[in-house]
Scaffold this active site. Structure first.
Site, short mmCIF file in Angstrom:
data_model
loop_
_atom_site.label_atom_id
_atom_site.label_comp_id
_atom_site.label_asym_id
_atom_site.label_seq_id
_atom_site.Cartn_x
_atom_site.Cartn_y
_atom_site.Cartn_z
N GLN A 75 0.83 -1.21 0.00
CA GLN A 75 0.00 0.00 0.00
C GLN A 75 0.86 1.27 0.00
O GLN A 75 0.47 2.30 0.54
CB GLN A 75 -0.95 0.00 1.20
CG GLN A 75 -2.13 -0.92 1.03
CD GLN A 75 -2.95 -0.58 -0.23
OE1 GLN A 75 -3.10 0.58 -0.59
NE2 GLN A 75 -3.46 -1.60 -0.89
N SER A 76 2.03 1.19 -0.61
CA SER A 76 2.93 2.35 -0.62
C SER A 76 2.35 3.51 -1.43
O SER A 76 2.09 3.39 -2.64
CB SER A 76 4.28 1.93 -1.21
OG SER A 76 5.05 3.07 -1.50
#
Ligand SMILES: Cc1ncc(COP(=O)(O)O)c(C=O)c1O
Length: 337
Positions: A75-76
């Site tokens: 989920q960067s």
């Protein structure tokens, strides 16, 4: 040399707004709270990385790069914003993502897919493992005649940190005569903090920077940020020294570990949304808000001094954490009349 003399590509929507947050200030018991809206930097749903990537992409193009590599968790936000910036300049992007296995391409990962980044997933990888895989991939690309440009996790290189030197100068202009704010923000890889440290040294010396770690202990961060700030200064042809022990980073709000939401962080998200219609996220800004709430309650935040909450973005990640919010739904089903 000023920050304007460093090569930079301008694609962020800057300056971002600086908004008053009177209802939230009242809840926190502080005189004045401002929100620096770096969630509104534009590019593919925005966030703090756009500022860093403006400097990093300039460097990449100077090096004639044709493919950008970076890394992060599934989920960067950084990976998503890097993938988007690469597209703006017609470059390919390869993401080395590591962390817990996922079974849905949601949140930031969905945007990575839509942007057409190549995703190489390494289950349960540490940062070190991801960075090694990325460096190896870059070497293979080089041998195949390509020109890879590697951006470390979070864009937290000295060049990336310059994005927040520019941000603090922008903030200083917006603050006018209010020269001694305390600035609170989430700390993930340290580049934002480093840039803020150098930025305040150069453009807003009366400010106090308060970092809220979302994943690691304070000690290493103090050193990482001080070192990065010194190296960023060198790019500007300046010799500045930072004492790691004086860097204020709190690690009391990160909970179990990075990317695992905390109850206080979830409450921080609800508080910001329900007082100021601000959308925070469970990985970064929600935890930072829980820190601000607690530090205000303990009087560690000076209630009489202007506080700036640096909203670093992250909302796309919110959509991968739905299960933490369903219990708060005010929902009923009506009979079909
Ligand atoms: C939304 C958000 N806030 C804060 C941060 C932390 O910034 P930094 O990595 O520069 O410490 C990040 C990135 O890691 C982020 O995506």
């Amino acid at each position: 040399m000023t920050i304007d003399d460093v090569p930079r590509l301008r694609f962020g929507y800057l300056p971002t707004p600086l908004d008053e947050a009177p209802r939230l200030a009242e809840k926190l018991g502080i005189r004045r709270l401002l929100i620096k809206r770096d969630d509104l930097t534009g590019l593919a749903l925005g966030g703090n990385k756009v500022r860093k990537i403006e400097f990093l992409m300039a460097d990449a193009l100077e090096h004639k790069a044709d493919v950008i590599l970076t890394d992060g968790g599934p989920q960067s936000n950084h990976a998503r914003q890097t993938a988007a910036a690469a597209r703006l300049f017609g470059l390919e992007c390869i993401l080395h993502l590591g962390g817990p296995r996922f079974d849905r391409f949601e949140g930031n990962l969905l945007l990575d897919v839509i942007l057409g980044a190549e995703i190489r997933f390494i289950p349960d990888a540490t940062v070190g493992m991801m960075e090694r895989a990325m460096v190896k991939a870059a070497e293979e690309l080089r041998q195949a005649g390509r020109k890879p440009y590697v951006i470390p996790i979070g864009g937290s290189s000295p060049t990336g940190a310059l994005g927040y030197v520019a941000a603090i100068r922008e903030l200083a202009e917006q603050l006018g005569d209010d020269r001694e704010p305390q600035i609170v923000h989430a700390v993930g890889s340290g580049g934002t903090l480093a840039g803020c440290l150098l930025g305040t040294r150069l453009y807003l010396p009366g400010a106090r920077i308060i970092g809220i770690s979302v994943g690691r202990a304070s000690k290493p961060f103090q050193k990482i940020a001080a070192d990065l700030a010194e190296r960023a200064a060198e790019i500007m042809g300046k010799h500045e020294q930072f004492n790691a022990e004086e860097v204020e980073v709190f690690d009391d709000y990160l909970g179990q570990r990075y990317a695992v939401p905390t109850e206080a962080g979830i409450q921080g998200i609800l508080l910001a949304a329900r007082t100021e219609a601000l959308i925070l996220d469970p990985v970064y800004t929600g935890k930072a808000m829980s820190g601000l709430v607690d530090l205000a309650e303990k009087g560690i935040i000076d209630p009489d001094r202007t506080t700036v909450f640096l909203h670093t973005g992250g909302a796309p990640g919110l959509f991968a954490y739905e299960e933490h919010f369903t219990k708060f739904a005010r929902y009923s089903e009506l009979p079909n009349l």
